[in-house]
Design an enzyme around this catalytic site. Structure first.
Site, PDB file in Angstrom:
ATOM      1  N   LEU A 176     -12.300   8.631   1.735  1.00  0.00           N
ATOM      2  CA  LEU A 176     -11.005   9.404   0.831  1.00  0.00           C
ATOM      3  C   LEU A 176     -10.084   8.096   0.796  1.00  0.00           C
ATOM      4  O   LEU A 176     -10.749   7.796   0.259  1.00  0.00           O
ATOM      5  CB  LEU A 176     -10.583  10.359   2.447  1.00  0.00           C
ATOM      6  CG  LEU A 176     -11.540  11.557   2.586  1.00  0.00           C
ATOM      7  CD1 LEU A 176     -10.666  11.831   4.154  1.00  0.00           C
ATOM      8  CD2 LEU A 176     -11.779  12.350   1.855  1.00  0.00           C
ATOM      9  N   ASP A 177      -8.896   7.769   1.925  1.00  0.00           N
ATOM     10  CA  ASP A 177      -8.443   6.818   0.883  1.00  0.00           C
ATOM     11  C   ASP A 177      -7.944   4.863   1.446  1.00  0.00           C
ATOM     12  O   ASP A 177      -8.059   4.646   1.784  1.00  0.00           O
ATOM     13  CB  ASP A 177      -6.757   7.418   1.870  1.00  0.00           C
ATOM     14  CG  ASP A 177      -6.208   8.282   0.808  1.00  0.00           C
ATOM     15  OD1 ASP A 177      -6.654   9.071   0.014  1.00  0.00           O
ATOM     16  OD2 ASP A 177      -6.076   9.170   1.595  1.00  0.00           O
ATOM     17  N   GLU A 178      -9.428   5.218   1.923  1.00  0.00           N
ATOM     18  CA  GLU A 178     -10.283   3.614   1.867  1.00  0.00           C
ATOM     19  C   GLU A 178     -11.048   3.219   0.778  1.00  0.00           C
ATOM     20  O   GLU A 178     -11.373   2.171   1.587  1.00  0.00           O
ATOM     21  CB  GLU A 178     -10.855   3.549   3.111  1.00  0.00           C
ATOM     22  CG  GLU A 178     -10.459   4.750   4.589  1.00  0.00           C
ATOM     23  CD  GLU A 178      -9.547   3.787   5.107  1.00  0.00           C
ATOM     24  OE1 GLU A 178      -9.311   2.379   5.154  1.00  0.00           O
ATOM     25  OE2 GLU A 178      -8.559   4.314   5.287  1.00  0.00           O
ATOM     26  N   LEU A 214      -1.369   1.905   2.260  1.00  0.00           N
ATOM     27  CA  LEU A 214      -2.660   2.235   3.202  1.00  0.00           C
ATOM     28  C   LEU A 214      -2.801   2.394   4.422  1.00  0.00           C
ATOM     29  O   LEU A 214      -2.777   0.565   4.062  1.00  0.00           O
ATOM     30  CB  LEU A 214      -3.594   2.596   2.710  1.00  0.00           C
ATOM     31  CG  LEU A 214      -3.760   4.118   1.386  1.00  0.00           C
ATOM     32  CD1 LEU A 214      -4.795   3.801   0.356  1.00  0.00           C
ATOM     33  CD2 LEU A 214      -3.505   5.173   1.130  1.00  0.00           C
TER      34      LEU A 214
END
Length: 298
Positions: free
Chosen positions: A242-244, A211
């Protein structure tokens, strides 16, 4: 590649009467002594103890203690209450006490890609992942036949951005109070903050890169166009960002100019399987402590 990560620790110690105590608090003298004394007074034998402080002084202290206590199941609730009153309150600790003999109840959510889902089910059946998979939820019916041999209920809940609210309501009805962990095994729908807040348990997601590289559609095509030399995967806890969310595990495989997009996708799927299975294993063995947007994996 040598893995500098925790040994899963399978083998010699029977799970019966084995407890796991995870805690986090502001660092100060006397923490280890207080926990050890409490367990000793309760008649427990400490099998292993791992600890980490974020700074030499004034930081955050985290500890994972494995102990053996005959008749643990019968006294677990009382032990938890006593620890909260006698130790946790004194040091303002966040803590979690679990029994190794009670596997986590896990739901897996997937869409149409099968590699992560089937890998988790296969490892669970082989005894490599100590968990109880209570259901598979998918927004497509495609994987039902592949899940059936594992004797796990497959629940088809159609979900698109147009019916997201109805779909999440049905999913919450299935999950709330019934599972200890939700694993997103390539579930290709965005979850709303309401869902994350109400589901009542942690969620682990697998992402097809380090990421935040190559977020969005066609990641491996975009990676090929950039001429990447590493294909990776990241497993993380799900948050509203989300993707954090806090990263649990990452890994990579080296690629080169001779690999086409299909090769990258295949190699990426291999890494995704490994990274997700490690993250789920470590969570189910209570090896992870979250602090801020980070994790410590003991």
């Amino acid at each position: 590649m040598v893995q500098e990560y925790p040994d899963p620790g399978h083998g010699t110690l029977p799970a019966k009467d084995v407890g796991r105590l995870l805690l986090r608090c502001a660092d100060r003298p006397g923490l280890v002594a207080a926990v050890s004394a409490f367990l000793a007074d309760a008649g427990a034998n400490i099998v292993s103890l791992d600890q980490h402080a974020t700074q030499q002084s004034g930081g955050t202290f985290m500890q994972r203690t494995i102990f053996h206590l005959p008749g643990l199941t019968a006294v677990r609730d009382e032990l938890e209450r006593d620890f909260a009153a006698q130790v946790a309150a004194r040091f303002d600790m966040d803590f979690r006490l679990t029994e190794a003999a009670k596997p986590k109840r896990v739901a897996i959510m997937a869409s149409t890609e099968d590699h992560c889902l089937l890998d988790l089910l296969w490892r669970n059946r082989r005894g490599e992942l100590d968990m109880a998979v209570v259901m598979v939820i998918s927004n497509h019916p495609d994987l039902a036949d592949q899940v059936r041999p594992f004797s796990v209920p497959f629940l088809h809940v159609p979900a698109t951005k147009h019916i997201r609210e109805q779909a999440e309501q049905r999913q919450l009805e299935l999950l709330k109070g019934n599972v200890d962990l939700v694993v997103l095994a390539r579930y290709m729908q965005i979850l709303t903050p309401r869902f994350i807040d109400e589901v009542g348990c942690p969620l682990i997601n697998i992402h097809h890169s380090f990421l935040p590289a190559f977020i969005g559609a066609a990641p491996y095509r975009r990676a090929k166009e950039r001429g990447v030399k590493l294909v990776g995967a990241t497993a993380h806890y799900v948050t509203e960002d989300l993707d954090e969310g806090p990263i649990i595990e990452q890994d990579v495989v080296r690629v080169g100019h001779r690999h086409d997009v299909a090769d990258l996708r295949r190699l990426g799927a291999d890494v995704e399987r490994l990274v997700l299975s490690r993250a789920v294993l470590w969570h189910c063995e209570d090896r992870i402590i979250r602090y801020g947007n980070q994790t410590v994996v003991f």
